[in-house]
Design an enzyme around this catalytic site. Structure first.
Site, mmCIF file in Angstrom:
data_model
loop_
_atom_site.group_PDB
_atom_site.id
_atom_site.type_symbol
_atom_site.label_atom_id
_atom_site.label_comp_id
_atom_site.label_asym_id
_atom_site.label_seq_id
_atom_site.Cartn_x
_atom_site.Cartn_y
_atom_site.Cartn_z
ATOM 1 C CE LYS A 102 -39.039 -59.590 -34.127
ATOM 2 N NZ LYS A 102 -39.675 -58.817 -35.473
ATOM 3 C CD GLU B 268 -40.978 -66.908 -27.295
ATOM 4 O OE1 GLU B 268 -40.739 -67.441 -26.002
ATOM 5 O OE2 GLU B 268 -41.228 -65.713 -27.406
ATOM 6 C CB SER C 238 -40.538 -52.185 -38.082
ATOM 7 O OG SER C 238 -41.067 -53.054 -39.059
HETATM 8 C C1 PLP Z 1 -40.925 -58.767 -35.742
HETATM 9 C C2 PLP Z 1 -41.131 -57.725 -36.417
HETATM 10 C C3 PLP Z 1 -42.276 -56.993 -36.673
HETATM 11 C C4 PLP Z 1 -43.406 -57.156 -35.627
HETATM 12 O O1 PLP Z 1 -43.001 -57.002 -34.314
HETATM 13 P P1 PLP Z 1 -43.581 -56.013 -33.283
HETATM 14 O O2 PLP Z 1 -43.047 -56.553 -31.755
HETATM 15 O O3 PLP Z 1 -45.126 -55.728 -33.358
HETATM 16 O O4 PLP Z 1 -42.765 -54.734 -33.691
HETATM 17 C C5 PLP Z 1 -42.470 -55.540 -37.395
HETATM 18 N N1 PLP Z 1 -41.581 -55.447 -38.345
HETATM 19 C C6 PLP Z 1 -40.551 -56.120 -38.238
HETATM 20 C C7 PLP Z 1 -39.250 -55.682 -39.486
HETATM 21 C C8 PLP Z 1 -40.217 -57.363 -37.521
HETATM 22 O O5 PLP Z 1 -39.044 -58.147 -37.706
#
Ligand code: PLP
Length: 394
Positions: free
Chosen positions: A88, A110, A375
């Protein structure tokens, strides 16, 4: 292939379904974004912060133990190693610089589970901006630690008491604020959702994931991977990975949605179980009941708990460029444990959905090379997992 078109459409998805008063805000944003995208100073400044502050490039790690276990070649794109623990920050840094170029000193956002709120509070602190984060009262109760994090970082968390007191009500409040205060206020959206140009802007800022990964895999393997796998909430880490491979037709994309728990299957799987509708200013797949009312999503992974999905994914589905699958809570916990036990990497619960899916993929694609977006890291989820294990002991 160039999506979105000038009106912000990905095929028949996307667009700007907003009140008249928001149109000029969005047009101003779009015009500035087009300009800064080509601006050398902007690009250099973003590259500087991505490297020195966030910790890019992230490594592409060959998961040797997991590969042996599954009989496929697994590479992990390590977004979990970034500052604040997830992808993010890539988008938050891009958009705060955009706000700076627009001369806006106040940031609003938000947040649902609070992870995007924390990323925004982080960059607002870094750039000396004031920061107001709208959050549903119910989410505030569930996510006390992230609320505290935002406050420590100097942000103000504004409780939203209307409707179901969750993310979609917080979105409405943020939009109301933006319309009223657009002169000095920048609205920072956290995923590839919302009205045009947000899905485009967020995707662009996240493509750093796929651009790096493409270079890295070519260097390590001498060829492109057979599959890209990523979890899909709003869709930003997945599109960030997929988009730079769009024209590599032989590379298959797999988006993993959350199927939640219990009898009602596919609880947060908008692409699989949703219907076409409008949410948060764009046309896409949305979880809704027979009367078109938005349903609340349910997933053990806070970041996948969203009833909509970015319009670009709806488009990829419509042209079969990507395949979408769903993984349940229970299986994602298994993915969480698996990666922790065999590789010593505790993944975020969102990414654990993608990790678990590798087991299914391995059964039909022996020997394939698979690049997975990790992610985020799982430290934030330890309490949830502990509670889940205790509750489901017997
Ligand atoms: C917010 C988040 C997601 C999901 O958001 P996407 O916009 O689909 O990437 C996935 N993995 C993590 C670690 C997150 O913080």
């Amino acid at each position: 292939m160039k999506v979105p078109d000038n009106r912000g459409y990905f095929g028949k998805f996307g667009g700007k379904f907003v009140p008249e008063t928001l149109f000029s805000c969005l047009e101003q944003l779009e015009a500035t974004y087009k300009k800064v995208k080509k601006d050398k100073k902007f690009r250099e400044e973003l590259a500087y912060y991505l490297k020195e502050y966030a910790g890019r490039p992230t490594s592409l790690y060959f998961a040797n133990n997991l590969s042996k276990l599954l009989g496929i070649r697994v590479y992990l794109k390590r977004e979990d190693l970034l500052h604040t623990g997830a992808h993010k920050i890539n988008n938050a840094l891009g958009q705060i610089l955009l706000a700076k170029f627009m001369g806006k000193k106040r940031i609003i956002a938000e947040t649902g589970a609070g992870q995007h709120g924390v990323a925004v509070a982080t960059v607002a602190s870094l750039f000396g901006c004031s920061c107001d984060v709208y959050m549903g009262q119910e989410d505030i109760r569930r996510q006390r630690m992230n609320v505290f994090r935002m406050k420590i970082l100097g942000a103000q968390v504004i409780p939203v008491k209307s409707g179901s007191r969750t993310l979609k009500d917080a979105c409405s409040e943020a939009i109301r604020d933006w319309v009223t205060n657009v002169r000095d206020t920048y609205y920072l959206i956290g995923s590839t959702v919302g009205p045009h140009p947000y899905p485009l802007i967020v995707r662009d800022f996240q493509t750093v994931i796929g651009k790096e990964a493409r270079r890295q895999i070519l260097k390590k393997e001498g060829k492109l991977p057979d599959y890209l796998v990523a979890c899909v909430g709003g869709g930003s880490n997945s599109l960030g990975l997929f988009y730079p491979f769009f024209n590599d037709k032989r590379v298959k994309f797999i988006g993993v949605e959350a199927a939640g728990f219990g009898l009602e299957d596919f609880n947060a799987a908008s692409l699989i179980k949703g219907k076409i509708g409008v949410l948060h200013g764009a046309k896409s797949y949305v979880l809704q009941d027979d009367f078109g009312q938005i349903k609340n999503a349910h997933s053990v992974a806070p970041g996948l708990d969203y009833p909509g999905v970015g319009p670009e994914h709806a488009f990829y589905k419509s042209i079969s460029r990507a395949q979408y699958v769903a993984v349940k809570d229970k299986a994602s916990i298994e993915g969480f444990k698996l990666l922790s036990e065999v590789e010593g990497i505790i993944p975020a619960l969102e990414a654990s959905h993608a990790i678990y899916y590798l087991k299914r993929l391995a059964a039909k694609a022996k020997g394939a090379t698979v690049l997975v977006c990790l992610s985020g890291r799982g430290d934030k989820d330890l309490e949830i997992v502990q509670e889940y294990i205790n509750k489901n002991k017997d």
